[in-house]
Motif scaffolding. Structure first.
Motif, PDB file in Angstrom:
ATOM      1  N   LEU A 226       1.909  -4.224  -4.133  1.00  0.00           N
ATOM      2  CA  LEU A 226       0.541  -4.061  -4.611  1.00  0.00           C
ATOM      3  C   LEU A 226      -0.452  -4.522  -3.545  1.00  0.00           C
ATOM      4  O   LEU A 226      -1.485  -3.873  -3.312  1.00  0.00           O
ATOM      5  CB  LEU A 226       0.334  -4.860  -5.901  1.00  0.00           C
ATOM      6  CG  LEU A 226      -1.064  -4.788  -6.536  1.00  0.00           C
ATOM      7  CD1 LEU A 226      -1.409  -3.349  -6.912  1.00  0.00           C
ATOM      8  CD2 LEU A 226      -1.134  -5.695  -7.758  1.00  0.00           C
ATOM      9  N   ILE A 227      -0.143  -5.627  -2.879  1.00  0.00           N
ATOM     10  CA  ILE A 227      -0.995  -6.129  -1.787  1.00  0.00           C
ATOM     11  C   ILE A 227      -1.072  -5.109  -0.658  1.00  0.00           C
ATOM     12  O   ILE A 227      -2.153  -4.831  -0.115  1.00  0.00           O
ATOM     13  CB  ILE A 227      -0.451  -7.468  -1.261  1.00  0.00           C
ATOM     14  CG1 ILE A 227      -0.639  -8.562  -2.312  1.00  0.00           C
ATOM     15  CG2 ILE A 227      -1.153  -7.868   0.052  1.00  0.00           C
ATOM     16  CD1 ILE A 227       0.028  -9.875  -1.952  1.00  0.00           C
ATOM     17  N   ILE A 228       0.088  -4.552  -0.283  1.00  0.00           N
ATOM     18  CA  ILE A 228       0.113  -3.547   0.781  1.00  0.00           C
ATOM     19  C   ILE A 228      -0.756  -2.347   0.412  1.00  0.00           C
ATOM     20  O   ILE A 228      -1.537  -1.841   1.234  1.00  0.00           O
ATOM     21  CB  ILE A 228       1.564  -3.104   1.064  1.00  0.00           C
ATOM     22  CG1 ILE A 228       2.361  -4.254   1.656  1.00  0.00           C
ATOM     23  CG2 ILE A 228       1.580  -1.901   2.020  1.00  0.00           C
ATOM     24  CD1 ILE A 228       3.843  -3.964   1.822  1.00  0.00           C
ATOM     25  N   ILE A 229      -0.642  -1.903  -0.836  1.00  0.00           N
ATOM     26  CA  ILE A 229      -1.422  -0.745  -1.287  1.00  0.00           C
ATOM     27  C   ILE A 229      -2.921  -1.057  -1.260  1.00  0.00           C
ATOM     28  O   ILE A 229      -3.737  -0.255  -0.769  1.00  0.00           O
ATOM     29  CB  ILE A 229      -0.990  -0.327  -2.703  1.00  0.00           C
ATOM     30  CG1 ILE A 229       0.432   0.234  -2.674  1.00  0.00           C
ATOM     31  CG2 ILE A 229      -1.960   0.707  -3.276  1.00  0.00           C
ATOM     32  CD1 ILE A 229       1.021   0.476  -4.049  1.00  0.00           C
ATOM     33  N   ILE A 230      -3.301  -2.219  -1.767  1.00  0.00           N
ATOM     34  CA  ILE A 230      -4.727  -2.589  -1.835  1.00  0.00           C
ATOM     35  C   ILE A 230      -5.344  -2.659  -0.448  1.00  0.00           C
ATOM     36  O   ILE A 230      -6.409  -2.073  -0.193  1.00  0.00           O
ATOM     37  CB  ILE A 230      -4.896  -3.928  -2.574  1.00  0.00           C
ATOM     38  CG1 ILE A 230      -4.574  -3.763  -4.060  1.00  0.00           C
ATOM     39  CG2 ILE A 230      -6.325  -4.453  -2.400  1.00  0.00           C
ATOM     40  CD1 ILE A 230      -4.565  -5.066  -4.828  1.00  0.00           C
ATOM     41  N   TYR A 231      -4.679  -3.364   0.470  1.00  0.00           N
ATOM     42  CA  TYR A 231      -5.233  -3.476   1.825  1.00  0.00           C
ATOM     43  C   TYR A 231      -5.183  -2.145   2.562  1.00  0.00           C
ATOM     44  O   TYR A 231      -6.068  -1.854   3.397  1.00  0.00           O
ATOM     45  CB  TYR A 231      -4.497  -4.562   2.615  1.00  0.00           C
ATOM     46  CG  TYR A 231      -5.008  -5.948   2.340  1.00  0.00           C
ATOM     47  CD1 TYR A 231      -6.239  -6.374   2.840  1.00  0.00           C
ATOM     48  CD2 TYR A 231      -4.281  -6.843   1.562  1.00  0.00           C
ATOM     49  CE1 TYR A 231      -6.721  -7.653   2.587  1.00  0.00           C
ATOM     50  CE2 TYR A 231      -4.761  -8.128   1.308  1.00  0.00           C
ATOM     51  CZ  TYR A 231      -5.974  -8.526   1.815  1.00  0.00           C
ATOM     52  OH  TYR A 231      -6.454  -9.792   1.558  1.00  0.00           O
ATOM     53  N   SER A 232      -4.178  -1.324   2.277  1.00  0.00           N
ATOM     54  CA  SER A 232      -4.118   0.011   2.891  1.00  0.00           C
ATOM     55  C   SER A 232      -5.296   0.860   2.433  1.00  0.00           C
ATOM     56  O   SER A 232      -5.897   1.599   3.234  1.00  0.00           O
ATOM     57  CB  SER A 232      -2.802   0.699   2.525  1.00  0.00           C
ATOM     58  OG  SER A 232      -1.691   0.008   3.058  1.00  0.00           O
TER      59      SER A 232
END
Length: 274
Positions: A226-232
């Motif tokens: 989820l963190i990867i998706i948000i920052y992406s």
């Protein structure tokens, strides 16, 4: 070093850290350069003491303090101070030391006076590998980068309000311009995202090799992706110029809140993490 001596050193370090933050706060409010100088000298001493404790841990155990939650928090606070000193001295950005070390101080206090009683699991104790260490190190490094990026966004919002209300003129002069604060926040997001992504990939590789009962829908794994998706998404919107300025700052701060939730909360629901 004896355990009692290390405990006293840790407590003394917390006091020095507190006085450093107080001095930074005085400088923030009163534009007192002497207080700022004292704050940095105390911060250097805190960093030195933390470095000694990290080295002592490595000498006693043969590894960095990474394999339990409290150790990870401590290593995070040490890296945060290290990067703060570097950023402040290289780029001469005002007030970042106060905000980042406020977070670091909270972490150190939690570690010193309310240490978690969670023991390392049999899995982490028996299956230590270089892959695991690299995963943890990169993840914590990414947390530090995201913390600094969030701090720049906070400073951006403060500067924005000062300009809007035309108040605190002396403090306004000491903050960097909005464009520079936004630039540093954006750069750190771009840097932190691949570091975190690589760390997660390596962690999954270790888990697949070492934990036969691994659940892919584990809370920690879901939170990390989820963190990867948000920052992406933030990086993508920034590249498309769909977000900038105050909007980017709010997005960045919200993303860091997800990082904190993933680190402190989702780990409690994980079947294997820490």
């Amino acid at each position: 070093m004896t355990e009692n001596f290390l405990a006293r050193m840790q407590e003394g370090m917390v006091l020095l850290y507190a006085f450093s933050l107080i001095s930074f706060y005085i400088d923030f409010l009163l534009h007192n350069r002497k207080a700022k100088k004292i704050a940095f000298w105390l911060l250097y001493v805190v960093w030195l003491l933390q470095t000694i404790l990290v080295i002592d841990f490595y000498i006693r155990t043969g590894r960095l303090p990474l394999l339990s939650l409290e150790q990870g928090l401590y290593f995070y606070s040490w890296l945060l101070i290290t990067f703060t000193i570097f950023v402040t001295r290289i780029w001469k950005i005002e007030f970042i030391a106060f905000f980042t070390n406020l977070l670091g101080f909270i972490i150190v206090v939690i570690y010193t006076f309310a240490p978690f009683q969670w023991q390392e699991t049999a899995v982490s104790g028996q299956l230590i590998s270089e892959l695991l260490f690299i995963h943890i190190f990169l993840s914590i490094l990414a947390y530090v980068v995201f913390s600094l990026s969030c701090t720049f966004s906070l400073l951006y919002l403060i500067q924005y309000q000062l300009l809007k209300k035309k108040k605190w003129r002396k403090r306004l002069m000491r903050l960097n311009d909005l464009m520079m604060l936004e630039k540093f926040a954006s750069i750190l997001i771009v840097v932190g995202l691949p570091i975190f992504t690589i760390g997660i990939i390596l962690g999954l590789q270790w888990a697949f090799l070492k934990i036969p009962t691994l659940q892919i829908l584990d809370a920690k794994i879901i939170g990390s992706f989820l963190i990867i998706i948000i920052y992406s998404v933030i990086v993508y919107l920034k590249l498309r110029k769909d977000i900038a300025g105050k909007k980017l700052a709010y997005y960045n701060i919200s993303a860091f809140l997800v990082v904190l939730i993933n680190f402190f909360l989702f780990g409690n629901f994980s079947s294997f993490h820490f």
